[in-house]
Design an enzyme around this catalytic site. Structure first.
Site, PDB file in Angstrom:
ATOM      1  N   GLY A   1     -17.721 -23.221  -0.797  1.00  0.00           N
ATOM      2  CA  GLY A   1     -17.785 -22.501  -2.074  1.00  0.00           C
ATOM      3  C   GLY A   1     -16.428 -21.980  -2.512  1.00  0.00           C
ATOM      4  O   GLY A   1     -15.378 -22.549  -2.176  1.00  0.00           O
TER       5      GLY A   1
ATOM      6  N   VAL B   1     -14.851 -19.453  -1.548  1.00  0.00           N
ATOM      7  CA  VAL B   1     -13.997 -19.017  -0.443  1.00  0.00           C
ATOM      8  C   VAL B   1     -13.655 -20.197   0.467  1.00  0.00           C
ATOM      9  O   VAL B   1     -12.490 -20.477   0.731  1.00  0.00           O
ATOM     10  CB  VAL B   1     -14.688 -17.882   0.354  1.00  0.00           C
ATOM     11  CG1 VAL B   1     -13.989 -17.637   1.676  1.00  0.00           C
ATOM     12  CG2 VAL B   1     -14.677 -16.609  -0.469  1.00  0.00           C
ATOM     13  N   GLY B   2     -14.692 -20.903   0.942  1.00  0.00           N
ATOM     14  CA  GLY B   2     -14.472 -21.987   1.903  1.00  0.00           C
ATOM     15  C   GLY B   2     -13.512 -23.047   1.387  1.00  0.00           C
ATOM     16  O   GLY B   2     -12.554 -23.422   2.091  1.00  0.00           O
TER      17      GLY B   2
ATOM     18  N   ASP C   1     -21.108 -28.510   3.918  1.00  0.00           N
ATOM     19  CA  ASP C   1     -22.017 -27.737   3.070  1.00  0.00           C
ATOM     20  C   ASP C   1     -23.368 -28.455   3.049  1.00  0.00           C
ATOM     21  O   ASP C   1     -23.444 -29.656   3.326  1.00  0.00           O
ATOM     22  CB  ASP C   1     -21.456 -27.646   1.644  1.00  0.00           C
ATOM     23  CG  ASP C   1     -21.980 -26.448   0.883  1.00  0.00           C
ATOM     24  OD1 ASP C   1     -21.214 -25.491   0.684  1.00  0.00           O
ATOM     25  OD2 ASP C   1     -23.170 -26.465   0.483  1.00  0.00           O
TER      26      ASP C   1
ATOM     27  N   PRO D   1     -25.643 -13.002  -0.668  1.00  0.00           N
ATOM     28  CA  PRO D   1     -25.963 -12.212  -1.878  1.00  0.00           C
ATOM     29  C   PRO D   1     -26.813 -10.979  -1.558  1.00  0.00           C
ATOM     30  O   PRO D   1     -27.277 -10.828  -0.428  1.00  0.00           O
ATOM     31  CB  PRO D   1     -26.777 -13.207  -2.718  1.00  0.00           C
ATOM     32  CG  PRO D   1     -27.376 -14.141  -1.720  1.00  0.00           C
ATOM     33  CD  PRO D   1     -26.406 -14.240  -0.579  1.00  0.00           C
TER      34      PRO D   1
ATOM     35  N   GLU E   1      -7.153 -12.315  -6.078  1.00  0.00           N
ATOM     36  CA  GLU E   1      -5.801 -12.240  -6.624  1.00  0.00           C
ATOM     37  C   GLU E   1      -4.780 -12.683  -5.575  1.00  0.00           C
ATOM     38  O   GLU E   1      -3.826 -13.373  -5.891  1.00  0.00           O
ATOM     39  CB  GLU E   1      -5.494 -10.809  -7.050  1.00  0.00           C
ATOM     40  CG  GLU E   1      -4.382 -10.693  -8.049  1.00  0.00           C
ATOM     41  CD  GLU E   1      -3.993  -9.250  -8.270  1.00  0.00           C
ATOM     42  OE1 GLU E   1      -2.887  -9.018  -8.752  1.00  0.00           O
ATOM     43  OE2 GLU E   1      -4.795  -8.363  -7.950  1.00  0.00           O
TER      44      GLU E   1
ATOM     45  N   CYS F   1     -18.684 -10.364  -5.991  1.00  0.00           N
ATOM     46  CA  CYS F   1     -18.409  -9.506  -4.830  1.00  0.00           C
ATOM     47  C   CYS F   1     -18.556  -8.003  -5.046  1.00  0.00           C
ATOM     48  O   CYS F   1     -19.194  -7.328  -4.238  1.00  0.00           O
ATOM     49  CB  CYS F   1     -17.008  -9.782  -4.326  1.00  0.00           C
ATOM     50  SG  CYS F   1     -16.819 -11.441  -3.675  1.00  0.00           S
TER      51      CYS F   1
ATOM     52  N   LYS G   1     -14.039 -13.277 -15.400  1.00  0.00           N
ATOM     53  CA  LYS G   1     -12.646 -12.901 -15.658  1.00  0.00           C
ATOM     54  C   LYS G   1     -11.918 -14.160 -16.120  1.00  0.00           C
ATOM     55  O   LYS G   1     -12.472 -15.261 -16.018  1.00  0.00           O
ATOM     56  CB  LYS G   1     -11.968 -12.318 -14.418  1.00  0.00           C
ATOM     57  CG  LYS G   1     -11.864 -13.297 -13.261  1.00  0.00           C
ATOM     58  CD  LYS G   1     -10.962 -12.778 -12.154  1.00  0.00           C
ATOM     59  CE  LYS G   1     -10.761 -13.860 -11.115  1.00  0.00           C
ATOM     60  NZ  LYS G   1      -9.836 -13.597 -10.083  1.00  0.00           N
TER      61      LYS G   1
HETATM   62  N1  LIG Z   1     -15.999 -15.532  -4.338  1.00  0.00           N
HETATM   63  C1  LIG Z   1     -15.035 -14.725  -3.949  1.00  0.00           C
HETATM   64  O1  LIG Z   1     -14.074 -14.523  -4.672  1.00  0.00           O
HETATM   65  C2  LIG Z   1     -15.116 -14.031  -2.599  1.00  0.00           C
HETATM   66  C3  LIG Z   1     -14.014 -13.268  -2.185  1.00  0.00           C
HETATM   67  C4  LIG Z   1     -14.061 -12.668  -0.940  1.00  0.00           C
HETATM   68  C5  LIG Z   1     -15.186 -12.794  -0.129  1.00  0.00           C
HETATM   69  N2  LIG Z   1     -16.271 -13.527  -0.566  1.00  0.00           N
HETATM   70  C6  LIG Z   1     -17.420 -13.672   0.340  1.00  0.00           C
HETATM   71  O2  LIG Z   1     -17.376 -14.972   0.920  1.00  0.00           O
HETATM   72  C7  LIG Z   1     -18.714 -15.486   1.091  1.00  0.00           C
HETATM   73  C8  LIG Z   1     -18.856 -16.802   0.357  1.00  0.00           C
HETATM   74  O3  LIG Z   1     -18.674 -16.557  -1.010  1.00  0.00           O
HETATM   75  P1  LIG Z   1     -18.495 -17.739  -2.042  1.00  0.00           P
HETATM   76  O4  LIG Z   1     -18.133 -17.105  -3.334  1.00  0.00           O
HETATM   77  O5  LIG Z   1     -17.607 -18.770  -1.461  1.00  0.00           O
HETATM   78  O6  LIG Z   1     -19.997 -18.308  -2.105  1.00  0.00           O
HETATM   79  P2  LIG Z   1     -20.477 -19.676  -2.774  1.00  0.00           P
HETATM   80  O7  LIG Z   1     -21.871 -19.455  -3.182  1.00  0.00           O
HETATM   81  O8  LIG Z   1     -19.481 -20.149  -3.770  1.00  0.00           O
HETATM   82  O9  LIG Z   1     -20.427 -20.724  -1.563  1.00  0.00           O
HETATM   83  C9  LIG Z   1     -21.241 -20.656  -0.441  1.00  0.00           C
HETATM   84  C10 LIG Z   1     -21.557 -22.076  -0.014  1.00  0.00           C
HETATM   85  O10 LIG Z   1     -22.278 -22.019   1.213  1.00  0.00           O
HETATM   86  C11 LIG Z   1     -23.216 -23.083   1.212  1.00  0.00           C
HETATM   87  N3  LIG Z   1     -24.260 -22.814   2.195  1.00  0.00           N
HETATM   88  C12 LIG Z   1     -25.239 -21.875   2.158  1.00  0.00           C
HETATM   89  N4  LIG Z   1     -25.987 -21.935   3.262  1.00  0.00           N
HETATM   90  C13 LIG Z   1     -25.470 -22.926   4.024  1.00  0.00           C
HETATM   91  C14 LIG Z   1     -25.819 -23.462   5.296  1.00  0.00           C
HETATM   92  N5  LIG Z   1     -26.830 -22.956   6.008  1.00  0.00           N
HETATM   93  N6  LIG Z   1     -25.091 -24.500   5.781  1.00  0.00           N
HETATM   94  C15 LIG Z   1     -24.053 -25.013   5.066  1.00  0.00           C
HETATM   95  N7  LIG Z   1     -23.679 -24.539   3.867  1.00  0.00           N
HETATM   96  C16 LIG Z   1     -24.376 -23.496   3.350  1.00  0.00           C
HETATM   97  C17 LIG Z   1     -23.727 -23.112  -0.215  1.00  0.00           C
HETATM   98  O11 LIG Z   1     -24.319 -24.355  -0.533  1.00  0.00           O
HETATM   99  C18 LIG Z   1     -22.437 -22.835  -0.999  1.00  0.00           C
HETATM  100  O12 LIG Z   1     -21.798 -24.034  -1.402  1.00  0.00           O
HETATM  101  C19 LIG Z   1     -19.647 -14.401   0.601  1.00  0.00           C
HETATM  102  O13 LIG Z   1     -20.029 -13.606   1.694  1.00  0.00           O
HETATM  103  C20 LIG Z   1     -18.772 -13.591  -0.341  1.00  0.00           C
HETATM  104  O14 LIG Z   1     -19.189 -12.255  -0.442  1.00  0.00           O
HETATM  105  C21 LIG Z   1     -16.232 -14.156  -1.788  1.00  0.00           C
END
Ligand SMILES: NC(=O)c1ccc[n+]([C@@H]2O[C@H](COP(=O)([O-])OP(=O)(O)OC[C@H]3O[C@@H](n4cnc5c(N)ncnc54)[C@H](O)[C@@H]3O)[C@@H](O)[C@H]2O)c1
Length: 487
Positions: A12, A14-15, A35, A93, A164, A292, A355
């Site tokens: 996602g 982050v990843g 994923d 979430p 950021e 977040c 944003k």
């Molecule tokens: N988005 C941001 O800017 C941000 C910043 C800092 C921290 N975070 C934290 O990082 C984490 C991820 O956030 P994100 O925005 O990347 O989420 P996202 O929804 O964009 O991505 C998460 C991904 O995980 C996959 N997934 C879910 N369950 C799965 C499983 N069992 N096996 C394999 N894949 C699976 C989903 O299909 C999705 O593609 C959250 O805890 C969030 O709070 C996000």
């Protein structure tokens, strides 16, 4: 020699970007991002570079390392088994039902990932908590991982901090490697990296050193902080709460400004120039959004409530309440400004992302503004340079519960901002996209119904120039335009 293997579960926001960065900075490491969503993986692998996420510079970064030492795959088990280190970056979430509904983080996906790692792994692994999780999650996950007893797991907490920070790091890369010759003064050090570990376990400390080494390829060593796991997990929630608190504070002040004639930008500037306070995150707006802030504050509130710290819970909860109030107040300004009714009036929504410089709409303030306006029977013309029409319709369908036919009668989405402004009664800025500042407002004014209103939820439009053209302008926390029907 076998190359070091990293796997990341969750492709996602982050990843994808963080793993691309590691792959770029560490060519000696293979990074595989997995994923359960075929669509996401296909998009990361898209030959045209049409990635699932928009972030300035991300496409260039990914294309420079993809299929070299960065891979996107659906083969979870294979990637887990091959990995020396596994990042878990799945979404966490807010729970929508059951115990802690509306407050606690939903750790279902995290636990499923941990169970899958436990089921598949046969060799020792370092498991890195990258998702934002409540404090003491590492402990719970450790018991899931070690239950099978087949191999050894070292668990680290490594929360992802600022979006950021990521952007700054990407700018740095772009500057140095992709835009040769551009000003080096753009070069920015990334913010700190935080790694939490169980300091009493020598294996965990060893694992921590491996992760420190990886980050040291691009982060100065003095910016890599190591703490115990609980401090690391809590720091992430507190950091987001502090940032959001500043937004809610300045938004609360914006209401005082409108009631008194003070100007929010002047106040924010005067306050922020104090070095102890600083100018960042003091920009009044229709409120914070994104996946977040709200989720992490609510998770902190839930933690405090669980610990019986009611006053502390209430203190943090008010950050979210004020954010909701600011969106509601903005919509009331629009309705009252438009002579107390928006029924049948065409309103142009400029910006739908939470944003600028992103296509992400999660918890975007625009959704709530549109929902309330639709509830008042307004007709919406929406323009956003990066958000797909299907995403806008899905978000609005979800929050209004209107079926697609009803939605189509009330909402039109445009690929051109001028078309979106045609025959409109009011412009409503919801996202601070830079291009909105440069629009031809003379042309827009001619196309609009009169009086032509502009409600600037980000205070980015050229208010004085627009007023001289004939617009009636409302800015957050700005002295009220006498032609507005407001008190
Ligand atoms: N988005 C941001 O800017 C941000 C910043 C800092 C921290 N975070 C934290 O990082 C984490 C991820 O956030 P994100 O925005 O990347 O989420 P996202 O929804 O964009 O991505 C998460 C991904 O995980 C996959 N997934 C879910 N369950 C799965 C499983 N069992 N096996 C394999 N894949 C699976 C989903 O299909 C999705 O593609 C959250 O805890 C969030 O709070 C996000």
């Amino acid at each position: 020699m076998k190359r070091y293997q990293i796997c990341c579960i969750g492709a996602g926001y982050v990843g994808g970007p963080t793993m691309s960065m590691i792959a770029y900075q560490c060519p000696h490491i293979d990074v595989t991002v997995v994923d359960i969503s075929q669509a996401r993986i296909d998009s990361w692998n898209s030959p045209s570079g049409d990635l699932p996420i928009y972030e300035p510079g991300l496409r260039e970064l990914v294309l420079s390392v993809r299929d070299r030492n960065l891979f996107f795959s659906m083969e979870l088990d294979e990637a887990i088994e091959n990995a020396d280190m596994i990042f878990v970056a799945v979404n966490t979430p807010t729970k929508m039902s059951g115990l802690g509904a509306g407050r606690a983080a939903d750790l279902t996906r995290w636990e499923l990932s941990a169970r899958r790692i436990a089921a598949v792994a046969t060799t020792p692994k370092i498991v890195v908590e990258k998702s934002t999780v409540p404090i003491r999650t590492a402990e719970a996950i450790a018991s899931v991982l070690t239950a099978s007893g087949r191999t050894h797991f070292s668990i680290l907490s490594n929360p992802e901090f600022l979006a950021e920070g990521l952007e700054q790091a990407l700018k740095y890369l772009l500057c140095v490697h992709f835009c040769k010759g551009t000003a080096i003064q753009d070069l920015q050090n990334p913010d700190r990296v935080l790694i939490g570990t169980n300091t009493e376990d020598p294996c965990s400390v060893e694992a921590m050193n491996v992760l420190v080494d990886i980050y040291s390829h691009w982060v100065p060593r003095n910016r890599i902080l190591t703490t115990n796991v609980w401090s690391s997990e809590l720091s992430k929630l507190v950091a987001n709460s502090c940032l959001a608190q500043r937004v809610s504070t300045i938004n609360a002040v914006s209401e005082i400004c409108e009631a008194t004639g003070a100007d929010i930008d002047e106040v924010a500037n005067a306050v922020g120039l104090d070095k102890r306070i600083g100018v960042k995150f003091l920009k009044a707006s229709i409120g914070f959004g994104g996946s977040c802030f709200q989720k992490d504050i609510l998770s902190l509130v839930y933690l405090c409530e669980s610990l019986g710290l009611d006053e502390v819970a209430e203190y943090f909860y008010w950050i979210v309440k004020l954010n909701d109030h600011q969106k509601e107040r903005f919509v009331f300004r629009i309705i009252h400004g438009l002579f107390n009714t928006v029924t049948g009036k065409r309103i142009t929504i400029l910006g739908f992302a939470f944003k600028k410089d992103t296509g992400d709409t999660r918890e975007s303030s625009a959704i709530e503004v549109c929902r309330r306006l639709l509830h008042e029977n307004a007709i919406l013309s929406i323009y956003d340079p990066k958000v797909q029409s299907s995403q806008i319709l899905s978000d609005l369908g979800h929050c209004t519960r209107l079926d697609p036919l009803e939605l189509n009668q009330h909402v039109s989405i445009y690929a051109d901002p001028y078309e979106a402004c045609n025959q409109s009664h009011a412009l409503v800025v919801c996202t601070e996209w830079d291009l909105f500042k440069e629009l031809d407002f003379e042309r827009i004014y001619c196309q609009m119904e009169k009086p032509a209103f502009a409600f600037d939820g980000r205070n980015i439009l050229p208010h004085e120039r627009m007023k001289s053209l004939g617009f009636v302008v409302y800015g957050i926390g700005k002295p009220l335009d006498k032609r507005l029907n407001l008190v």
